[in-house]
Design an enzyme around this catalytic site. Structure first.
Site: not given
Ligand code: MN
Length: 712
Positions: A76-77
């Site tokens: 996600e990051d």
């Protein structure tokens, strides 16, 4: 900040032969991709996956799960992608990380009570591996612990989501300490004042509480020694949220909540459970109606214990649980033990099966030394019979597995169901038959021209959709019966120079309907359409009422022209009339193109015979209707053409004319101009075969200015 060593040491303490290298590799990878990222607390981002992994180690998870914990935010990051994680760490780690990422991406809006249960189930259903949920819980627990760094609005939002979704999930997984920790943290952010009051009050009473606990334990232990029962007595103070719930449920102030102590007595045999209960009740007065026997009547999740509330030495209420060591194992063994615990809900068939499986799992677990082996078996389809999907507004709906777009549409509104012509699932068009999958975002597409069909009954799964579709078809048949009945009656009346519309609302015809025991004129006429009542009978009864003389010289044969067509394969329709009402005679088997005549049967609609069939030679003439075949419709196939021409002017019109002259349909046409002013036309046409296509392409080539015709 937790260090890698803390985690590996923890893992080695319960699993000395663990493959620590995988954890180390995950650490290095996570540190690399999160480099430079900072949490709101000011700490390096890496502290978060480390803390999550440490929580997982506290839960005695295997190395796969802990590695996944270290990697849980990488997709996600950071720049990392799933493929790379699969390559470096293998399929299992990748699946868990992917599962956690998917849950994080879900927009859990609209969390009403009913919705919350669906969200929880959806998370469970999306997690084919229990470790996905455990990683998610570890993630959430650490985020809750560091929630103070978030802006206030975010704090409330995350805390209420945690309370609605994640703490009940932790409870269901049987990890009560995570559940209590999450609940207390939520209370701190959602009801800070009450939290502070409870905290102060318990702090103020700390000495008193400690003393009381010791006193009760001592007295109980002495009593049990006296009667010679071998037992272990445990005591605890209830967590803040549990005190808060009591305050709300009984409308109390914090200093009015006395029962903040709980005791547990664990014995060797079932008989001793009841004996201990008797001794406790002889020491302290039981509170009426607070006794529950889950030993003889286990909870749905196989939880067994005796529960009682008694008035303690200082007049405080105390909860007591009594159970055997075996029962205690079931209650405490985490992960799966409390799985089945449904807040306020009853057990259902699928859950029952689920539980049988989990119980078996628990039995195995007791015999296993190696947690890895245990977790290898904890992969399953958690809700094999259900599927959870989103509406475009984020509401979650549950369906039986195999449910389709049509089921979804009917679940919104029957009109949406009837007009449903397809749907967008996650933004892509899908057909009506598309079977919903967990996590799909479903947006129904309707068309005013659409209507239900019998085919739908073959693929819909919900009874709501089935009932509504059947109802629609029935209504439709009635309407068609009415419309056919009107035509038949109209023809019959024409010979008497009467127009049906003039008398349809008349009392005369209504009286006939009543004479024949029909509820309305409509019903009478519909029955004419279905062939259950003959038009002649009705006209015969009408004539005296309308003052018309019998005229026998005239042929009574009605002339009604319907158009028949035989669609591909089987089934035949009369234009505007349901195929339910048309049958082909078994005596003469008429074929398309043959001269045919319709015979109105009693109760079965219209039977089509060959005109020369002997069965109809002596038929009552007014039961015969003229019918003719509609041109036979054959299968058509789409074909795409590209036509290049010197100039675009007029070419499109010429080509269109050629195509329609040759009986082909144009579905789509488009023309573009190139930089050198050539025209390129694209056509999608429907042809019945290759010969027709060849014919059309040949004709287009001959059009003036056309340079090239290609099939694409
Ligand atoms: Mn995270």
């Amino acid at each position: 900040m937790i260090r890698l060593n803390d985690i590996t040491a923890e893992v080695l303490s319960y699993h000395p032969k663990a493959d620590i290298q995988l954890i180390e590799k995950a650490y290095v990878y996570s540190a690399k991709v999160h480099r430079g990222q900072i949490r709101l607390s000011g700490e390096p981002y890496l502290s978060h996956p480390l803390e999550a992994a440490h929580i997982l180690a506290k839960l005695k998870m295997d190395v796969i799960c802990i590695a996944a914990g270290l990697l849980h935010d990488t997709i996600e990051d950071t720049v990392a992608d799933l493929e790379e994680i699969r390559e470096v760490f293998g399929e299992e780690v990748a699946t868990i990380v992917d599962g956690v990422t998917k849950i994080s991406k879900m927009h859990l809006v609209n969390r009403k009570e009913r919705q919350a249960e669906n969200v929880r189930k959806m998370i469970l259903a999306m997690s084919s591996d229990i470790r996905v949920i455990l990683v998610k819980l570890a993630d959430r627990l650490h985020n809750m612990r560091t929630l103070g760094f978030q802006p206030e609005e975010k704090q409330r939002q995350i805390a209420s989501e945690t309370l609605d979704i994640y703490s009940p999930l932790a409870g269901r997984m049987g990890i009560n300490w995570i559940k209590s920790d999450l609940e207390d943290l939520c209370l701190f952010y959602l009801e800070p004042e009450i939290y502070a009051r409870i905290k102060n009050e318990t702090a103020r009473r700390r000495n008193e509480i400690q003393k009381l606990m010791a006193e009760v334990r001592a007295e109980l232990t002495r009593k049990l020694e006296e009667v010679n029962i071998q037992a272990t007595v445990k005591s605890r103070q209830k967590h803040f949220y549990s005190i808060y719930k009591k305050m709300v449920a009984q409308d109390l102030n914090v200093d009015q909540v006395y029962d903040i102590l709980a005791f547990r007595v664990i014995v060797n045999t079932v008989r001793e459970c009841y004996e201990v209960l008797g001794h406790i009740h002889s020491l302290w007065k039981p509170v009426q109606r607070r006794f529950k026997d889950y030993v003889s009547m286990p909870k749905a999740n196989m939880y067994q214990s005796l529960h009682s509330t008694v008035i303690g030495p200082l007049g405080e209420r105390m909860e007591v649980q009594i159970r055997t060591w075996d029962m205690d194992k079931v209650a405490e063994s985490g992960i799966a033990a409390h799985w089945k615990y449904k807040e306020g809900g009853g057990a259902r068939k699928t859950d029952e099966k689920q539980f049988a499986w989990l119980k078996q799992l628990l039995d195995w677990q007791r015999d296993l030394k190696d947690p890895v082996e245990f977790l290898d078996t904890v992969k399953m389809d958690l809700f094999p019979d259900e599927v959870y999907v989103f509406t475009p507004t984020g509401e979650i709906k549950a369906f039986p597995k195999g449910a389709t777009v049509v089921d979804f549409a009917y679940s919104i509104h029957s009109e949406i169901g009837e007009k449903c012509m397809g749907a967008k699932v996650n933004g892509k068009m899908v057909p009506l038959k598309y079977q919903l999958r967990n996590g799909n975002i479903v947006e129904i597409i309707t068309s005013p021209k659409q209507h239900p069909s019998k085919d739908w009954l073959e693929f819909v799964k919900t009874s709501r959709a089935k009932t509504k579709i059947r109802h629609w078809i029935k209504q439709e048949e009635r309407d068609q019966g009415l419309s056919l009945g009107k035509s038949i009656l109209e023809k019959a009346l024409q010979k008497e120079r009467v127009t049906l519309s003039n008398i349809f609302r008349s009392d005369q015809i209504k009286a006939i309907a009543e004479d024949l025991s029909f509820q309305s004129t409509e019903e009478l006429v519909a029955q004419i359409g279905f062939g259950k009542v003959s038009a002649r009978q009705v006209v015969g009864r009408l004539k005296p009422k309308l003052g018309i003389q019998e005229d026998r010289s005239r042929s009574l044969m009605s002339k009604m022209v319907g158009r028949l067509k035989r669609p591909k394969g089987q089934g035949v329709r009369v234009h505007g009339v349901s195929d339910m009402l048309i049958h082909f005679a078994n005596c003469c088997h008429p074929l398309p193109g043959e001269k045919v005549v319709g015979f109105i049967t009693r109760g079965r609609g219209i039977t089509i015979h060959q005109e020369k069939c002997r069965h109809i030679q002596n038929a009552e003439p007014d039961r015969l209707v003229d019918v003719s075949w509609e041109p036979i419709e054959s299968d058509v196939y789409p074909a795409k053409l590209r036509v290049t021409s010197v100039e675009r002017k007029g070419v499109l019109a010429d080509i269109s004319a050629i195509i329609s002259q040759r009986d082909a349909n144009i579905i789509h046409a488009e023309i573009k101009t190139t930089v050198d002013h050539k025209g390129i036309a694209f056509f999608t046409i429907e042809v019945d075969g290759y010969a027709q296509l060849q014919n059309i392409m040949g004709a287009i080539k001959k059009v003036k200015n056309v340079m090239r015709v290609e099939r694409i």
